[in-house]
Design a protein around this motif. Structure first.
Motif, PDB file in Angstrom:
ATOM      1  N   LYS A   3       0.840  -1.189   0.000  1.00  0.00           N
ATOM      2  CA  LYS A   3       0.000   0.000   0.000  1.00  0.00           C
ATOM      3  C   LYS A   3       0.876   1.239   0.000  1.00  0.00           C
ATOM      4  O   LYS A   3       2.074   1.181   0.254  1.00  0.00           O
ATOM      5  CB  LYS A   3      -0.907  -0.011   1.220  1.00  0.00           C
ATOM      6  N   SER A   4       0.271   2.361  -0.292  1.00  0.00           N
ATOM      7  CA  SER A   4       1.007   3.618  -0.281  1.00  0.00           C
ATOM      8  C   SER A   4       1.603   3.856   1.096  1.00  0.00           C
ATOM      9  O   SER A   4       0.879   3.803   2.108  1.00  0.00           O
ATOM     10  CB  SER A   4       0.072   4.777  -0.641  1.00  0.00           C
ATOM     11  N   PRO A   5       2.921   4.113   1.192  1.00  0.00           N
ATOM     12  CA  PRO A   5       3.532   4.330   2.504  1.00  0.00           C
ATOM     13  C   PRO A   5       2.888   5.473   3.286  1.00  0.00           C
ATOM     14  O   PRO A   5       2.688   5.384   4.495  1.00  0.00           O
ATOM     15  CB  PRO A   5       4.996   4.634   2.164  1.00  0.00           C
ATOM     16  N   ILE A   6       2.546   6.552   2.587  1.00  0.00           N
ATOM     17  CA  ILE A   6       1.972   7.690   3.303  1.00  0.00           C
ATOM     18  C   ILE A   6       0.599   7.354   3.846  1.00  0.00           C
ATOM     19  O   ILE A   6       0.220   7.774   4.955  1.00  0.00           O
ATOM     20  CB  ILE A   6       1.924   8.934   2.383  1.00  0.00           C
ATOM     21  N   LEU A   7      -0.186   6.539   3.104  1.00  0.00           N
ATOM     22  CA  LEU A   7      -1.492   6.123   3.607  1.00  0.00           C
ATOM     23  C   LEU A   7      -1.340   5.193   4.806  1.00  0.00           C
ATOM     24  O   LEU A   7      -2.141   5.240   5.756  1.00  0.00           O
ATOM     25  CB  LEU A   7      -2.291   5.434   2.495  1.00  0.00           C
ATOM     26  N   GLU A   8      -0.314   4.365   4.772  1.00  0.00           N
ATOM     27  CA  GLU A   8      -0.046   3.483   5.911  1.00  0.00           C
ATOM     28  C   GLU A   8       0.318   4.292   7.149  1.00  0.00           C
ATOM     29  O   GLU A   8      -0.118   3.988   8.259  1.00  0.00           O
ATOM     30  CB  GLU A   8       1.095   2.518   5.562  1.00  0.00           C
TER      31      GLU A   8
END
Length: 453
Positions: free
Chosen positions: A234-239
């Motif tokens: 998943k997108s690191p920033i969303l994580e």
């Protein structure tokens, strides 16, 4: 993970190269970012934004400074996404190139009779500067800390923070030389452009980093692990936002006082002293330069102390010191004059000593708050959110003073309030991670903890 032979033989040399690269790249990046703020305080208010009101001119000039800070979290988010997916080094190289190009172009902004044109160009280039420095910070910090021995991450990580005082020193030296050698009219018409053209030196630095610096072993280990058992990432920033929003906000709140303190002192005091106290700009810049030169050895000292006694303790002492010094510092700045300059000198020198305790530890502390797969995104976002607040600090200073130098104490009260909030946020971090090894920051405990399992 790296093998024992690599850890024993290669890591010391790799750590030194990575720390040196981090120090050089951040010094040049911050030089570029700071010379814009210095030019905004000394030049832009009387060239591109000149009006009948000194307050309006200063506000307009500093507004373009603040735009760069708004762009910094965006740069941090973009860099975090690519840095957590594709590596720390390529993001750092891209950030250095972007900063070099954007800053050099500032030196070519034309003096034009079209009222909106020059400010629009300045804002666009300042946004590019903000994106670049937002991307650069995380890459430099992680290259330094992830290449460092476990019991020396504070010391090696502090080298990425050395760019702050070195950048100010370099920028002030250039402006001092120009103001001393050029007539006032020549400086305002074309001399101020020279510091921006100098930034082209960053392009060969970017090439050397790309050519000779390796990716960090912890990112290599993460990449190998993902290659062996591929998963949909998943997108690191969303994580980060999903799993660690409280950590990001607490880190931003804890760090805000340092950014506010720095910019009200380094940029705001220059505008205040030259405009309201009529102290020559060369005198003001000289004492700012001396203060930042004193800070250079203090930053790695703070990092070393954090290896011995813990990141949070040293960081907290710096926060408390800035909170307590805010009002006395601005009372002394306000009590200075062309004939009585020593209060200004004492104010900024003591200020950088207090600030160094936080500056030298924040990079490693923030990196240790997040696991490797989202570390670039998490550390960058926490740091750059606090930068938005700090970016508006010179404007807030102008509004608090409101044309009356007797209001300098209000700026100190603003700093004291920010310091109190910083201590509360640091307390949240301490409670959140109490008893958890990744953020302890002491020599023995850090040696037993690993960034990546």
């Amino acid at each position: 993970m790296t093998n024992n032979t690599e850890s024993a033989v290669e890591r010391p040399g790799r750590s030194r190269r990575a720390s040196f690269a981090a120090a050089i790249s951040t010094s040049l990046e911050w030089y570029d970012f700071f010379i814009y703020a210095t030019a905004a305080a000394l030049v832009f208010n009387s060239t591109f934004f000149a009006t009948d009101s000194e307050v309006v001119a200063a506000m307009s000039s500093f507004a373009t400074v603040a735009v760069g800070f708004i762009a910094r979290p965006i740069g941090g988010v973009l860099a975090g996404h690519f840095g957590d997916r594709y590596g720390r080094k390529p993001v750092l190289v891209a950030a250095v190139v972007l900063m070099a190009v954007a800053t050099s172009l500032v030196g070519f902004v034309p003096n034009t009779n079209v009222v909106w044109l020059a400010p629009a160009i300045l804002v666009t280039l300042r946004i590019c500067q903000g994106l670049a420095v937002g991307a650069q910070w995380g890459g430099a910090v992680l290259l330094a800390t992830e290449n460092a021995p476990a019991n020396r991450r504070g010391l090696f990580g502090s080298f990425a923070q050395l760019g702050v005082p070195i950048g100010v020193v370099l920028g002030n030296i250039v402006f001092l030389v120009l103001t001393a050698t050029l007539a006032a009219d020549s400086f305002l018409s074309w001399g101020w452009r020279i510091p921006f053209w100098i930034s082209l030196i960053m392009l060969p630095v970017a090439f050397l980093i790309h050519r000779y610096l390796e990716e960090t072993p912890e990112f290599k280990a993460l990449a190998e692990k993902l290659a062996e058992s591929p998963v949909v990432r998943k997108s690191p920033i969303l994580e980060v936002l999903k799993k660690n929003p409280g950590t990001v906000l607490a880190a931003a709140g804890a760090n805000a006082i340092g950014v506010i303190f720095f910019y009200t002192m380094i940029t705001g005091s220059v505008q205040f002293a030259t405009t309201y106290l009529e102290i020559p700009r060369s005198t003001v810049l000289t004492y700012i330069l001396i203060a930042c030169a004193i800070q250079i050895p203090l930053v790695p000292l703070a990092g070393y102390l954090s290896d011995l006694y813990g990141r949070k303790l040293v960081f907290g002492l710096g926060t408390a010191a800035m909170m307590l010094w805010g009002i006395p510092m601005w009372l002394m700045i306000g009590g200075s004059s062309p004939d009585t300059i020593w209060p200004f000198a004492v104010a900024v020198i003591v200020g950088v000593v207090a600030m160094s305790l936080q500056t030298g530890t924040q990079g490693t502390l923030f990196a240790e708050l997040f696991p490797p797969e989202i570390r670039f995104s998490g550390a960058s976002l926490g740091y750059q959110i606090s930068a938005i607040i700090g970016g508006f600090a010179p404007m807030i200073m102008v509004m608090l003073i409101n044309g009356n130098p007797d209001n300098a104490w209000k700026v100190g009260s603003f700093l004291a309030a920010a310091g109190a909030i910083g201590l509360i946020c640091l307390y949240v971090i301490v409670r959140r991670y109490s008893g958890r090894s990744p953020v302890v920051g002491t020599r023995v405990e850090t040696a037993n903890a690993q960034y990546a399992s």
